[in-house]
Design an enzyme around this catalytic site. Structure first.
Site, PDB file in Angstrom:
ATOM      1  CD  GLN A 148      58.683  17.631  -6.727  1.00 30.16           C
ATOM      2  OE1 GLN A 148      57.875  16.357  -6.183  1.00 30.16           O
ATOM      3  NE2 GLN A 148      59.691  17.676  -5.652  1.00 30.16           N
TER       4      GLN A 148
ATOM      5  CB  CYS B 280      57.445  18.498  -3.280  1.00 31.64           C
ATOM      6  SG  CYS B 280      58.676  18.566  -0.965  1.00 31.64           S
TER       7      CYS B 280
ATOM      8  CG  HIS C 247      56.437  15.143  -1.013  1.00 31.46           C
ATOM      9  ND1 HIS C 247      57.359  15.564  -1.690  1.00 31.46           N
ATOM     10  CD2 HIS C 247      55.637  14.204  -1.917  1.00 31.46           C
ATOM     11  CE1 HIS C 247      56.906  15.385  -3.161  1.00 31.46           C
ATOM     12  NE2 HIS C 247      55.799  14.606  -3.135  1.00 31.46           N
TER      13      HIS C 247
END
Length: 430
Positions: free
Chosen positions: A188, A194, A336
């Site tokens: 990414q 994410c 995340h």
């Protein structure tokens, strides 16, 4: 009646104004004042000269986005003059996964003298130049009577589910990568996207598992075309765009291929329209959006539907992972998105696929113990219907041997087509 109505409206409007004032005051309240002896610094203080005396503590707060794999690390400091207290503390500034926040460092003087305190913003496993640097000059005087302090303990998070739960019908270990159900690990970059990679990953695996076809789906389409205000500063699960949600200018819902909208790691414009392909039938949370489901329930979802989307709390120890079983130090503020592809009860771990490239961890994967760092938070799965049954290969239909052709021993092993061609040649038709 009219006067009474006016009076009621005045009372209501006054109450609403007071309520609005209370809400505004709550939302815009000033930060907690520093404790005595704290010298609070941020990016704007780069290049500053700071003097510590007595029990002074430098509290350095720097913008960061740990969900990208990037974080601030101390690069230069005279350990005989200055000491870091504990590990950096992560302070989220948003409820979105992938959103930026603050890394807070604390330093105390332990010996008289001067030192340069330098930090760099980089991925610890990559041999690449830092994206940013920060440096100040620190002078420590009168360090006698220094009291050693410890960093604040992280706030307690939701209860961690029992990691011992098992389902008899499930194997003790399972990994979709061993079943040919994992696509390539992606990267990414420095964009907090994410959530888009966590959305796309399970669908790519579902297509591979059900159709036997590898598809490279576009994360950039979700970053650039979503109508929820999500982007490089975070987002949430975007499965709806693969099921029914159609952004302005797009002809349909469904996946867009990477070749048609390559990843740029930036909040680029949508530039509709795009060609849309595979869609999902539905998607569901394993339990709900705001907790870690029981371990057994996540396993069942992985086994039944393929790799699942989930969130986890990332800290500097998570970033520094380079192999083995990760069991902490743990954290609780999820920030995340990742994909869980399997488990292994003999080690008590999930098999986690990250979006930081194959050079991180174990070729882009991590073995993380059940319950560590809120792993599995908001776990969810997609339901994908195969585009059609894969046809079973059939042997070719043999060509009938024309009548009147005599086969001899030398013709053993030859195809009927060869016989036929030889016969035609013998008759003068070739």
């Amino acid at each position: 009646m009219k006067a009474r109505l006016i009076a009621v409206l005045l009372v209501a409007s006054t109450a609403m104004a007071l309520l609005g004032g209370i809400q505004h005051a709550t939302a815009s309240q000033s930060p907690t004042p520093p404790n005595p002896g704290e010298i609070q610094l941020n990016e704007r203080d780069a290049g500053r000269h700071v003097t510590l005396t007595g029990d002074d503590v430098i509290v350095l707060s720097l913008d960061s986005n740990l969900s990208t794999g990037y974080g601030w690390q101390v690069q230069e400091m005279n350990a005989r003059v200055l000491r870091q207290v504990g590990q950096a503390e992560w302070q989220p500034t948003s409820t979105l996964i992938g959103a930026p926040g603050k890394q807070v460092f604390r330093f105390v003087g332990i010996g008289a003298g001067q030192t340069t305190l330098s930090l760099v913003y980089r991925r610890p496993w990559e041999d690449a130049p830092a994206l940013e640097t920060f440096s100040i000059q620190v002078e420590v005087s009168d360090p006698t009577g220094r009291r050693l302090i410890s960093a604040p303990a992280p706030a307690a998070g939701p209860a961690v589910p029992d990691p011992v739960q098992t389902i008899d019908s499930l194997p003790s270990s399972f990994n979709w990568c061993n079943q040919g159900g994992c696509t390539t690990v992606k990267n990414q970059g420095s964009c907090g996207s994410c959530w888009a990679f966590g959305t796309v990953g399970p669908l790519e695996s579902a297509i591979l598992i059900n159709d036997g076809t590898t598809r490279d789906l576009s994360e950039q389409y979700l970053v650039s075309c979503n109508t929820d205000g999500w982007g490089c500063d975070g987002g949430w699960w975007a499965h709806d765009y693969h099921e029914w949600k159609i952004p302005p200018g797009e002809p349909a819902a469904g996946a867009v291929y990477e070749a048609d909208f390559p990843y740029t790691a930036a909040d680029d414009p949508c530039n509709a329209p795009h060609t849309h392909h595979e869609t999902i039938v539905n998607w569901e949370y394993v339990t709900n959006s705001s907790s870690v489901p029981p371990t057994a329930d996540i396993k069942q979802a992985i086994y039944d539907y393929g790799p699942v989307s989930a969130a986890v709390c990332v800290n500097t120890d998570f970033q520094n992972y380079d192999g083995g079983i990760f069991s902490g130090p743990s954290c609780t503020s999820v920030n995340h998105a990742i994909v869980l592809v399997g488990w292994d009860d003999s080690e008590g771990v999930w098999i986690l696929r990250n979006s930081w490239g194959p050079s991180w961890g174990e070729n882009g994967y991590m073995r993380i113990t059940y319950g560590t760092s809120q792993v599995g938070y908001s776990a969810n799965y997609v339901e994908y219907q195969a585009s059609g049954p894969t046809p079973t290969p059939q042997p070719p239909t043999p060509t009938p041997i024309p009548s009147g052709i005599l086969l001899v021993d030398d013709d053993a092993g030859k195809s009927y087509q060869t016989y036929y061609a030889n016969a035609l040649a013998a008759l003068g038709y070739a």
